[in-house]
Design an enzyme around this catalytic site. Structure first.
Site: not given
Ligand code: IMP
Ligand code: MG
Length: 173
Positions: A40, A101, A150-151, A157
């Site tokens: 979302k 991330d 974490f933001v 969210d």
């Molecule tokens: P990744 O697959 O590790 O790149 O994570 C991506 C997903 O993790 C994003 O779509 C976010 O929903 C969530 N995410 C990663 N870091 C944060 C953060 O600092 N705040 C909120 N959601 C995060």
């Molecule tokens: Mg998320």
């Protein structure tokens, strides 16, 4: 909460991105674009971004994935929770994500779209945490880079909360 990017700063940056993306697409001769928001977290960024893009035909679509559940660390596994209602084959796609991330979510979706025969795949992510980024995830457009905190806010969210904040802030421990 410690604010990292306020409302005006975000607005200015999103306008810039919209112009940049539109210009690049025009140079590539692309006038029809599928903008694919990852639910979302991307919904606010996507709503603002498409209104700053100057592309004749934009088809807004959404894909739901989950890698975090309610945790603040990636589970390392991406789950498709809501599939596209529209075929991707032959479409130029811009994936819109809230934050990269580990990059796992984006590379999973890039691969999915390529497998399904997209004509081209670009990515626009509002935020990026470059410290942990995987090499196999390509980021074309990035709003802002952040550290490892974490933001929340502007769509992002923590366990479902804070998406509505008009700014981006660090989640207090
Ligand atoms: P990744 O697959 O590790 O790149 O994570 C991506 C997903 O993790 C994003 O779509 C976010 O929903 C969530 N995410 C990663 N870091 C944060 C953060 O600092 N705040 C909120 N959601 C995060
Ligand atoms: Mg998320």
């Amino acid at each position: 909460m410690k604010v990292l990017f306020d409302e005006q700063t975000i607005k200015d940056r999103v306008s810039e991105l919209g112009k940049q993306i539109s210009g690049d697409l025009e140079k590539s001769g692309i006038s029809e674009l599928m903008v694919l928001g990852i639910l979302k977290g991307s919904f606010i960024f996507m709503a603002d971004l498409v209104r700053k893009m100057d592309v004749p035909f934009i088809d807004c679509q959404f894909l739901g994935v989950s890698s975090y559940g309610d945790a603040t660390e990636s589970s390392g596994e991406v789950k498709l929770t809501h599939d596209l209602s529209h075929p991707v084959r032959g479409n130029h796609v811009l994936i819109v994500e809230d934050i990269a991330d580990t990059g796992l979510t984006l590379s999973f979706i890039q691969n999915l779209l390529t497998t399904r025969g997209a004509a081209s795949v670009r990515t626009a992510t509002f935020l990026s945490k470059p410290q942990k980024l995987h090499n196999d995830c390509r980021l074309d457009y990035v709003g802002f880079e952040v550290g490892n905190d974490f933001v929340v806010g502007y769509g992002l969210d923590a366990a479902g909360n804070y998406r509505q904040l008009p700014f981006v802030a660090v989640l207090p421990h």
